[in-house]
Scaffold this motif. Structure first.
Motif, mmCIF file in Angstrom:
data_model
loop_
_atom_site.group_PDB
_atom_site.id
_atom_site.type_symbol
_atom_site.label_atom_id
_atom_site.label_comp_id
_atom_site.label_asym_id
_atom_site.label_seq_id
_atom_site.Cartn_x
_atom_site.Cartn_y
_atom_site.Cartn_z
ATOM 1 N N GLY A 108 0.843 -1.200 0.000
ATOM 2 C CA GLY A 108 0.000 0.000 0.000
ATOM 3 C C GLY A 108 0.871 1.240 0.000
ATOM 4 N N LYS A 109 0.249 2.354 -0.421
ATOM 5 C CA LYS A 109 0.982 3.619 -0.542
ATOM 6 C C LYS A 109 1.447 4.110 0.821
ATOM 7 N N THR A 110 2.314 5.096 0.800
ATOM 8 C CA THR A 110 2.841 5.623 2.055
ATOM 9 C C THR A 110 1.718 6.159 2.948
ATOM 10 N N GLY A 111 1.808 5.831 4.232
ATOM 11 C CA GLY A 111 0.857 6.365 5.204
ATOM 12 C C GLY A 111 -0.485 5.648 5.279
ATOM 13 N N VAL A 112 -0.643 4.523 4.546
ATOM 14 C CA VAL A 112 -1.941 3.833 4.631
ATOM 15 C C VAL A 112 -2.052 3.021 5.925
ATOM 16 N N GLY A 113 -0.913 2.866 6.604
ATOM 17 C CA GLY A 113 -0.973 2.196 7.914
ATOM 18 C C GLY A 113 -0.350 0.812 7.943
ATOM 19 N N LYS A 114 0.668 0.571 7.107
ATOM 20 C CA LYS A 114 1.294 -0.755 7.071
ATOM 21 C C LYS A 114 2.022 -1.047 8.387
ATOM 22 N N THR A 115 2.840 -0.072 8.793
ATOM 23 C CA THR A 115 3.612 -0.263 10.019
ATOM 24 C C THR A 115 2.673 -0.423 11.214
ATOM 25 N N ARG A 116 1.658 0.409 11.235
ATOM 26 C CA ARG A 116 0.698 0.372 12.324
ATOM 27 C C ARG A 116 -0.008 -0.993 12.357
ATOM 28 N N PRO A 153 -15.411 8.123 10.406
ATOM 29 C CA PRO A 153 -15.037 7.385 11.629
ATOM 30 C C PRO A 153 -13.562 7.580 12.007
ATOM 31 N N ASN A 154 -12.701 7.720 10.998
ATOM 32 C CA ASN A 154 -11.284 7.926 11.316
ATOM 33 C C ASN A 154 -11.029 9.319 11.897
ATOM 34 N N LEU A 155 -11.826 10.273 11.419
ATOM 35 C CA LEU A 155 -11.697 11.633 11.952
ATOM 36 C C LEU A 155 -12.063 11.629 13.442
ATOM 37 N N ASP A 156 -13.166 10.956 13.768
ATOM 38 C CA ASP A 156 -13.585 10.873 15.177
ATOM 39 C C ASP A 156 -12.509 10.186 16.008
ATOM 40 N N TYR A 157 -11.925 9.148 15.410
ATOM 41 C CA TYR A 157 -10.879 8.401 16.129
ATOM 42 C C TYR A 157 -9.665 9.290 16.398
ATOM 43 N N GLU A 158 -9.241 10.016 15.356
ATOM 44 C CA GLU A 158 -8.076 10.905 15.510
ATOM 45 C C GLU A 158 -8.335 11.959 16.580
#
Ligand SMILES: Nc1ncnc2c1ncn2[C@@H]1O[C@H](COP(=O)(O)OP(=O)(O)OP(=O)(O)O)[C@@H](O)[C@H]1O
Ligand SMILES: [Mg+2]
Length: 530
Positions: free
Chosen positions: A212-220, A367-372
Motif C-alpha cells: 500500500g501507498k505511504t501512510g496507509v498504515g502498514k507499520t501500524r 469514523p477515522n476523523l472521530d478516532y483521531e
C-alpha cells in the motif's frame, strides 16, 4: 444410505481391565464398550504390550461373551517406555500409518479411557490431526459400582458444535475489532481485508506481506497484528522493526543477522542482530524492496531453516520468528528487473494484504476523523471537538475532488493535530477548517510539483534506472537537465551551470566537465536534446 461398520481402536487397560475373580461385578472400560445397548461394535482392535499378552486374551474372551457378534483383534505393539512421549507417539504414528482405514465403509472410535496418560495424549493428537480418521470415545461409571458404565463420543471436528463455533465467531469478531482499533470503518474492501487478516493472524505464522501507498498504515497494522497475537498467546517474544531503506551493505547485514567482533572495520564488539532479537516474536521489515540481494538470500535461508550466520562468524545462530514485510513498490516488477529474488517473493507473499488509500475509502474518513480526535483528546487531556458546521465542512472537503490525501493517514492525523492545537478551548471552527484546508492543498501542490519534476526529466531520460538514484543525485541531475533543456548548446549550458567557477577562472574546459557529468549517468548532450 449404507450403514457404516463401527470399529473401536483402544489400548488394554492394564489396571482397569484386570481380570480375575469378581471381575463381572467390576466396571472394566474395554468390556463395558461391549455392554452398551445402543452401541453395536463390529470390530475391536485392542493394542497391548507383550508383558500383558495373557490379560489381552482374557479380555478378548470376556468381550466376546458380552458381544459375540464383534470381530475382536489383538495387536501386540511395542512402544518401549509407555510414559515416554516421543517413543509412544512415534510407535503409534507408524502403526496408524500402515493401518488400512476404510472410511467409506467404516467409522472409527478411539477409546481413550485406557492406556497411560501419554498414550491417551498421543491418541488424541493423532485423531485431531486426522492420522486416525475417527472420533474419540470415553467410558466411565455413571454411578458408583455400575459394572456396565456408560460412554460419550467426542468429535474433534469443532465446527460441528454450535456453541464452540459461536465462540470462534466471537473471537474472530474481537480480532476484527482489535485490528480496526475499534474504528467503525465502512469501506467494503478494507473491512474484508481486516476480516481475513483477523483469521490469518491467529491461524498462521507464515509471513505476511502488507502493501500500500505511504501512510496507509502498514507499520501500524504490523504492530496491531503483533499485539493481537500476543493477547492470543501466539507469540511470546518481541516486536522488532527495521526500515530496510535506512541501512546498506555491512551495516544492514549486521543489523539483521548480527556480527562478531572484527567482522569489518568498526565491528568492535559482538552484535546479536534483529533476527535473533525477534526469536519467538515478530520481525517487521518495512520497505523490504530496499534489501540488497545478499541480504535477501540470507533472509530466505533464515526463514526456511530458521538458521543463519552472523557476519564474520562460522557458528550458526538460530531464531524462530514470524515475518511481516511492508512495501509500497511492485515486488513482482522488481523480480522482473532482477532486483528482488523470486524465491523470496514466493516465500513472503503467501498472505498479501493490499491496504487501500484513504482516497479510496471516502466512507471511512468520518469514523477515522472521530478516532483521531479522540486520540488527540487523550494526548492533550482536553476534550477536543468540531462545531457541527465545521465538521460538515471538513467532511465535504475531505471527500471532494480537491482532496488528494497523498500521505493518507499521516495527512489526516496531521490535520487533526493542527486544527485542534490552533483552536481555542479545543473547539474546531469553520475558520480553522478553511485554514487547514489551504495548508493541506499547499502541501499537496508542493508534493505534486516535486513528484512531477523528478518524474519529468530524470525519469524521462533514465527510465526505470531513475529509481536507483539517491534523492540527492536525482535533485542535482534534475536541475542540470532543466538548464540543458533551455540552453541552445553545451557551451551555453556549461556557462550557466559553472558561472561561479568561470568567474573565478578555476576551470579550463567547462563543456568537458558537463560532458563527463552526463556520461556518469550514461547520457550525452545529443541524447538529452532528443
Ligand atoms: N486508522 C488509521 N489507520 C492507519 N494509520 C493511521 C490511522 N490513524 C492514524 N494513523 C497514523 O498514520 C500514520 C501512518 O501510518 P504508518 O506509518 O503505519 O503507514 P505506512 O503505510 O507504514 O507508511 P510508509 O509506507 O511511509 O512506511 C501513523 O502515524 C499512524 O499511526
Ligand atoms: Mg511504514
Amino acid at each position: 444410505m449404507k450403514c457404516k461398520k463401527t470399529v473401536v481402536l483402544g489400548f488394554l487397560g492394564t489396571q482397569l481391565d484386570q481380570a480375575g475373580k469378581g471381575r463381572w461385578g467390576r466396571w472394566r472400560p474395554t468390556i463395558s464398550l461391549g455392554q452398551q445397548q445402543d452401541l453395536q461394535i463390529d470390530r475391536y482392535e485392542l493394542f497391548f504390550d507383550k508383558a500383558y499378552g495373557s490379560l489381552a486374551k482374557l479380555v478378548r474372551q470376556d468381550f466376546l461373551q458380552v458381544s459375540p457378534e464383534t470381530i475382536f483383534n489383538c495387536h501386540e505393539i511395542n512402544l518401549g517406555d509407555p510414559w515416554d512421549f516421543q517413543t509412544v507417539y512415534g510407535g503409534l504414528f507408524d502403526f496408524m500409518k500402515s493401518y488400512k482405514f476404510d472410511t467409506d465403509n467404516e467409522e472409527y472410535l478411539v477409546h481413550i479411557t485406557t492406556g497411560t496418560h501419554v498414550i491417551q495424549i498421543c491418541l488424541f493428537l493423532l485423531t485431531e490431526s486426522r492420522h486416525i480418521p475417527g472420533k474419540l470415545i470415553q467410558t466411565y461409571m455413571k454411578k458408583f459400582r455400575d459394572p456396565n458404565g456408560t460412554y460419550t463420543i467426542i468429535d474433534l471436528d469443532l465446527s460441528k458444535y454450535d456453541k464452540i463455533a459461536e465462540r470462534f465467531h466471537q473471537e474472530q469478531k474481537e480480532g476484527i475489532h482489535f485490528l480496526k482499533s475499534g474504528i467503525a470503518t465502512r469501506n467494503k474492501q478494507f473491512n474484508s481485508l481486516i476480516r481475513d487478516l483477523a483469521i490469518v493472524s491467529v491461524k498462521s505464522d507464515a509471513p505476511i506481506l502488507l502493501t500500500g501507498k505511504t501512510g496507509v498504515g502498514k507499520t501500524r497494522m504490523a504492530r496491531l497484528i503483533y499485539e493481537w497475537k500476543k493477547q492470543q498467546r501466539m507469540v511470546s517474544g518481541h516486536f522488532v522493526e527495521l526500515n530496510c531503506a535506512t541501512l546498506r551493505g555491512d551495516a544492514c547485514m549486521s543489523a539483521l543477522f548480527g556480527h562478531v567482533k572484527g567482522a569489518f572495520t568498526g565491528a568492535i564488539n559482538n552484535r546479536k542482530g534483529l533476527l535473533a532479537k525477534a526469536d519467538g516474536g515478530l520481525l517487521f521489515l518495512d520497505e523490504i524492496c530496499e534489501l540488497g540481494l545478499d541480504e535477501q538470500a540470507m533472509l530466505l535461508r533464515a526463514l526456511e531453516e530458521k538458521r543463519f550466520f552472523p557476519l564474520g562468524s562460522d557458528t550458526e545462530s538460530t531464531s524462530d520468528f514470524q515475518l511481516i514485510c511492508g512495501t509500497n513498490r511492485d515486488l513482482a516488477q522488481m523480480v522482473k528487473e532482477g532486483k528482488f529474488r523470486e524465491d523470496l517473493l514466493a516465500r513472503i507473499q503467501l498472505w498479501t494484504f493490499d491496504i487501500p488509500c484513504l482516497k479510496e475509502r471516502k466512507e471511512d474518513i468520518e469514523p477515522n476523523l472521530d478516532y483521531e480526535l479522540s486520540l488527540a483528546s487523550l494526548r492533550t487531556g482536553n476534550l477536543l471537538s468540531f462545531n457541527k458546521e465545521a465538521k460538515e465542512k471538513f467532511l465535504a472537503l475531505a471527500v471532494s475532488k480537491e482532496a488528494l490525501w497523498k500521505s493518507n493517514f499521516r495527512d489526516l492525523s496531521g490535520a487533526v493535530i493542527r486544527m485542534s492545537t490552533l483552536s481555542e478551548g479545543g473547539r474546531i471552527t469553520e475558520d480553522a477548517v478553511c485554514n487547514e484546508w489551504n495548508r493541506l492543498k499547499k502541501q499537496w501542490r508542493q508534493d505534486g510539483k516535486q513528484d512531477t519534476d523528478n518524474i519529468n526529466l530524470v525519469k524521462r531520460v533514465l527510465g526505470d534506472n531513475a529509481s536507483e538514484l539517491d534523492l540527492f543525485e536525482s535533485c542535482q541531475l534534475q536541475k542540470v537537465l532543466e538548464v540543458c533543456q533551455y540552453s541552445r548548446n553545451m557551451a551555453e549550458a556549461s556557462r550557466k551551470l559553472f558561472a561561479h567557477t568561470i568567474r573565478e577562472k578555476k576551470s579550463i574546459n567547462d563543456s568537458d566537465r558537463l560532458r563527463k557529468y552526463l556520461a556518469k549517468f550514461g547520457l550525452s548532450w545529443k541524447g538529452i536534446q532528443n
